[in-house]
Every structure is written in structure tokens, then in C-alpha cells.
Design an enzyme around this catalytic site. Sequence first.
Site, short mmCIF file in Angstrom:
data_model
loop_
_atom_site.label_atom_id
_atom_site.label_comp_id
_atom_site.label_asym_id
_atom_site.label_seq_id
_atom_site.Cartn_x
_atom_site.Cartn_y
_atom_site.Cartn_z
N LYS A 242 -50.88 35.61 -72.80
CA LYS A 242 -50.96 36.68 -73.81
C LYS A 242 -52.38 37.20 -74.00
CE LYS A 242 -46.60 36.08 -76.00
NZ LYS A 242 -45.80 35.44 -77.03
N ARG A 284 -42.84 27.98 -74.19
CA ARG A 284 -42.33 29.10 -73.38
C ARG A 284 -43.42 29.50 -72.40
NH1 ARG A 284 -42.01 34.67 -73.48
NH2 ARG A 284 -39.97 35.57 -72.99
#
Length: 312
Positions: A242, A284
Amino acid sequence: MNERIDTNRFTLDCRGRTLDARPFLRDGARVMGVLNVTPDSFSDGGRYLQVEDALARTGTMLEEGAAIIDVGGESTRPAGSVYGEGAPRVEAGEELERILPVLDRITEVHPEAIVSVDTYKADVAREALRAGAHVINDVTGLRHAPELAEAVARHDAALVVMHSVGAPGELTHRSEFDDVVAEVKQSLRESVRRAEAAGVEDVVVDPGFGFGKSTRDNLRLLAASDELLELGRPLLVGISRKSSIGAVVGEIRGTPDPAPVEERLFGTLGATAVAVMRGASLVRAHDVRATVEMVGSLGATLDSGEQVGDRT
Ligand code: HH2
């Protein structure tokens, strides 16, 4: 095992498949492999649009040790300075056209796999559950379509409630928090309450890294994983590749720009390790092998030193 942890709540029953999501296990955390069947996801968009490519990727991730495969048919890439306009919203029909053929093939070829579907739309969740999904992963934490929880309960499936701010497709980086940890915790508590009221027993909480939060807020949340564990539910973290990781790595390098997506693995692993040490039990990740080996090594090391105390 820590006395605050109710083992029943941390052992997920996903339609008859058991997923051990207790924190601080000796063999580390469980990894949820990301499978985006979208043209525009921020890091793997367009790569798995063909059903057979998605199936091959699933096989690889299972081989690498993924405990869950998370299939997504709509990118949640937020609008803002990092990604420009953000991903467009997709109608339920189109999302299903992307997801269902992949779900069918995965359940046919890998009947043992636990499959989750990343959607906040009740219609998509209903069809995905009918097609055999074991988990629904709602990035709006039941804010968008609370009725989604009823479908999950009817199928005895598990539900991930993730924290985010704003409407889907408008999840910007602009949110301001006075106390990000307290506010996210309170919002997740409400999501769990809604899920329970609908009859969902197996609920996972996720602080939602990158969704409307600044880099500083994301890092504070990661470091406060132990506080979120107090919600009494397994904690899932999704920091993989991210932009906050890109920003931190860019700063380390002394470059004005964030590190590109494909150069965020080491940063991702470092940040994820902190969350797992503080109680996250589900991770995740796009880079499954690296993540499985990292969390496994972390568990083994902690176990040898007895640093966490009352673990299982
Ligand atoms: N992050 C993304 C999507 N779904 N679900 C949960 N529970 N937690 C997350 O952190 C999370 C999520 C965004 O990542 P990705 O799927 O790689 O990208 P995109 O939304 O662009 O498809």
C-alpha cells in the site's frame, strides 16, 4: 493462550471449514492471498482477468501456503493524490460476471480451499455464497449494505468487517481523525454488533489500512494492533504494497517520490511483522510465499525466546 482470548471466537467456522485464527500461534499467522479479477487494481490489475490465469494464480498461492483466497471483482483504489481519480464503481452484474466463473473453477479444482469474496454489495454476496464462497470480506464494515450480513448468517459463512470512511469509490485520503485508534475501534465495535444482530457468529475485524487514512494514521493503527484485539475477534491486517509503505520506503531512500508498488515488499513485511507480534492473526497479502515464511519465522523465533508469555 492469553486469558482475554475466547478460543471459540478465534477459531473460525467458515461453512464447516475450520480456520484457526488465534493470535500468537507458534506457526505464525494465517495468510489470505489476494486475487483481484479486475482490470484496474492498484498492484495486480488486469493480470488475472482470464479465468484460467486466475485459477493458476490460486494454485500457486495455495502451494505457497495461503489459508484463504480472497477474490475481488471491484477495485477499491481510492481517489486522491496517489492514484488520481480512483477506481470506478462496478455494477453488481458486472462484478458477478468477473467473480462467478473464477469461483466455480476454484471450488471445482481446489475443493479444499477456503475462498472469500471481497464485496460490499448484498446482491454480489448472496450470489457468491450460493456459488460456494466461505467468507465475505466487506470493506465498508456493513455500512453500505447491512443486509449483506443476513445472507452470510444464512449460509453459516464468516464475515470480515473492515473499517473505512465515505462511500465506496470515494474512499479518499482526506479523513481526519482526532484519535485514529479509538475511532476505528469504536466503528469496528459497531460493525461487529451489526453482524452479531444479523446472526453472524464468525466475525473478523480489520482496521482498513490505506482507506481514507494518512500514512501516520496507518502506522499508528498497525502499532496498536493489540488494542484492536480487545474487540475479542480475530484481527486481519492488509498493508500489502500500500501507498503508506511506499511513502515510508521513499523516505528511507531519501527520494522525493514514494517507492514504486513492485518495490514495497520488504517494507510490507516489516510493518506486518509488528502487527502480528501485537496480535494480528490473519494477513492479507499479494506476496504469499514471502509472507508465509516471514510470519512462520516470526512465530518460531518468539516461541524459542518465550517473549510473548502466555501463548498456546
Ligand atoms: N485492501 C484492499 C482490498 N480489500 N480487504 C480487507 N479486508 N483489508 C484490506 O486491507 C483490503 C481489502 C485493497 O488492496 P487490493 O485488493 O490489492 O487493491 P484494489 O482495491 O485496487 O483491488
